[in-house]
Design a protein around this motif. Structure first.
Motif, PDB file in Angstrom:
ATOM      1  N   SER A 153     136.368  29.057  96.725  1.00 41.58           N
ATOM      2  CA  SER A 153     134.986  29.553  96.633  1.00 41.58           C
ATOM      3  C   SER A 153     133.989  28.520  97.146  1.00 41.58           C
ATOM      4  O   SER A 153     133.005  28.882  97.809  1.00 41.58           O
ATOM      5  CB  SER A 153     134.675  29.925  95.186  1.00 41.58           C
ATOM      6  N   LYS A 154     134.233  27.249  96.861  1.00 37.66           N
ATOM      7  CA  LYS A 154     133.329  26.198  97.346  1.00 37.66           C
ATOM      8  C   LYS A 154     133.526  25.947  98.838  1.00 37.66           C
ATOM      9  O   LYS A 154     132.555  25.714  99.573  1.00 37.66           O
ATOM     10  CB  LYS A 154     133.560  24.907  96.558  1.00 37.66           C
ATOM     11  N   SER A 163     131.768  34.274  93.996  1.00 35.95           N
ATOM     12  CA  SER A 163     132.495  33.101  93.491  1.00 35.95           C
ATOM     13  C   SER A 163     132.955  33.316  92.059  1.00 35.95           C
ATOM     14  O   SER A 163     134.092  32.988  91.694  1.00 35.95           O
ATOM     15  CB  SER A 163     131.596  31.863  93.568  1.00 35.95           C
ATOM     16  N   TYR A 218     127.613  28.933  88.151  1.00 35.24           N
ATOM     17  CA  TYR A 218     127.067  29.956  89.038  1.00 35.24           C
ATOM     18  C   TYR A 218     126.186  30.945  88.273  1.00 35.24           C
ATOM     19  O   TYR A 218     125.032  31.181  88.641  1.00 35.24           O
ATOM     20  CB  TYR A 218     128.204  30.711  89.736  1.00 35.24           C
TER      21      TYR A 218
END
Length: 408
Positions: A153-154, A163, A218
């Protein structure tokens, strides 16, 4: 396929005298040996408690074998359902309109079917016989996949909601189809079954906790509510099914042959229904694009796939591919035999995407959170089935191993 444990343990009858009936006559004259002491007869192991009941290990009826074979086609059901969802998403609208309640009830039914086919005493017995491989596999499930979900995701720079969805998917327990794929791949099926059960029971604490730690940066993640939902739709139905098996054995005996097939059909319906929602949003985006552009449909589809949707598909592909690969390599480094390596690889790489969908739709406002789990339901089963088909033609006994870990 819903995992089932059915281990038949022979009962030992009291010592008794009996007459031996030779099945084969010797070709050479028999050698003279000391007379047998018949005062101390050897004990006889039998699978019956008395002479009235028939043996336990009787062949299954043909219709039960047909049901088992039909239940093993879970990857095919999901693939066909995914195609139908793409071509005609309205097919699943009756189920989607009743979500997320329909999603939660469906997952609860799947877990209930697992509980009906699960004998806890045999499960604990198998766990005590092979604790090392089981504990390693469960630890790999809840360390490798969550780490990969965060890294991917990063690395891809996914939007916050996506994410969270990818991390939530990576923190889910092993998938219900992993046992079938392990069987196809000539892996260690009992290990796969026990890993699925252990990781599913552990999901009550580990899935919400890991999601809170990894995805809390997030969006706000309520780990308590996630834990309660997991307890309601996963653990409670399993325990209820196991309790019904011991309390109402006659009824469960009639229902059990149908449980795996009904579970995989329900799981396929759940996965394809959520996937159809994605297709509806995709077609809406393509329609909006056509109003402002005169490009061909192929170019518009290419533009959409090269955007956010394409990145989501790529992230799901990378997550499962890395899960299969790292799971196998980690088991090889520790020194497990080839059947155990395959079982751990498949169990780590295949997630319970249905649980991811239910938790995402019930606890997050953005519909994008459920998108990775919905895409995974189709992509994961295609990848897992392909891997199992590849391993089917490679004899695990031919693999060379420098070290072998033994649970005993």
């Amino acid at each position: 396929m819903s995992p089932s444990i059915c281990l038949i343990s022979p009962f030992t009858t009291p010592p008794q005298t009996f007459h031996r009936i030779p099945l084969f006559r010797p070709i050479k004259p028999p050698t003279v040996s000391a007379p047998q002491d018949l005062s101390k007869p050897r004990p006889v192991r039998s699978v019956v408690r008395n002479s009235v009941h028939p043996p336990v290990s009787v062949a299954k009826p043909r219709w039960e074998n047909v049901l088992s074979a039909a239940a093993s086609l879970y990857p095919a059901y999901v693939t066909v359902g995914g195609v139908v969802a793409c071509l005609r998403p309205s097919t699943f609208s009756w189920f989607v309109e009743r979500g997320p309640t329909s999603y939660s009830l469906s997952l609860g039914f799947i877990m209930l079917a697992m509980g009906l086919t699960l004998e806890l005493k045999d499960f604990f017995s198998l766990f005590m016989q092979r604790p090392l491989s089981i504990l390693f596999g469960c630890a790999a499930q809840y360390t490798i996949m969550p780490t990969l979900g965060l890294i991917i995701s990063k690395s891809l720079g996914l939007p916050p909601s996506v994410s969270v969805g990818l991390i939530l998917l990576s923190c889910c327990p092993g998938g219900t189809a992993s046992n079938v794929v392990t069987l196809i791949a000539q892996g260690d099926v009992p290990l796969s079954i026990v890993m699925t059960v252990c990781t599913t029971l552990g999901a009550v604490l580990l899935t919400p906790l890991l999601t809170k730690i990894l995805a809390g940066t997030y969006v706000p993640v309520d780990a308590v509510k996630l834990s309660i939902s997991t307890l309601q739709v996963v653990v409670a139905p399993i325990l209820l099914g196991s309790y019904a098996q011991s309390t109402f054995p006659a009824v469960v005996k009639v229902v059990t042959p149908f449980a795996p097939l009904l579970a995989v059909l329900t799981s396929s319906l759940l996965a394809c229904s959520v996937f159809s929602e994605t297709v509806v949003r995709l077609k809406s985006s393509m329609l909006a694009s056509s109003l402002s552009s005169e490009a061909s449909p192929l170019l518009r589809a290419q533009e959409i796939l090269s955007g956010e949707l394409g990145v989501i598909i790529l992230s799901v592909l990378l997550l499962h591919f890395a899960g299969f690969f790292v799971g196998y390599i980690s088991a090889a480094i520790v020194g497990f035999k080839e059947p155990q390596r395959r079982a751990i690889s498949i169990e780590v790489g295949m997630q319970n995407s249905s649980l991811g969908v239910v938790l995402a739709t019930a606890h997050f406002t953005s519909s994008m959170v459920a998108l990775p789990a919905a895409m995974s339901a189709v992509i994961m089963n295609i990848m897992g089935s392909s891997l199992g088909f590849f391993w089917q033609f490679i004899d695990p006994s031919d693999s060379q191993t420098s070290t072998n870990v033994d649970d005993k």
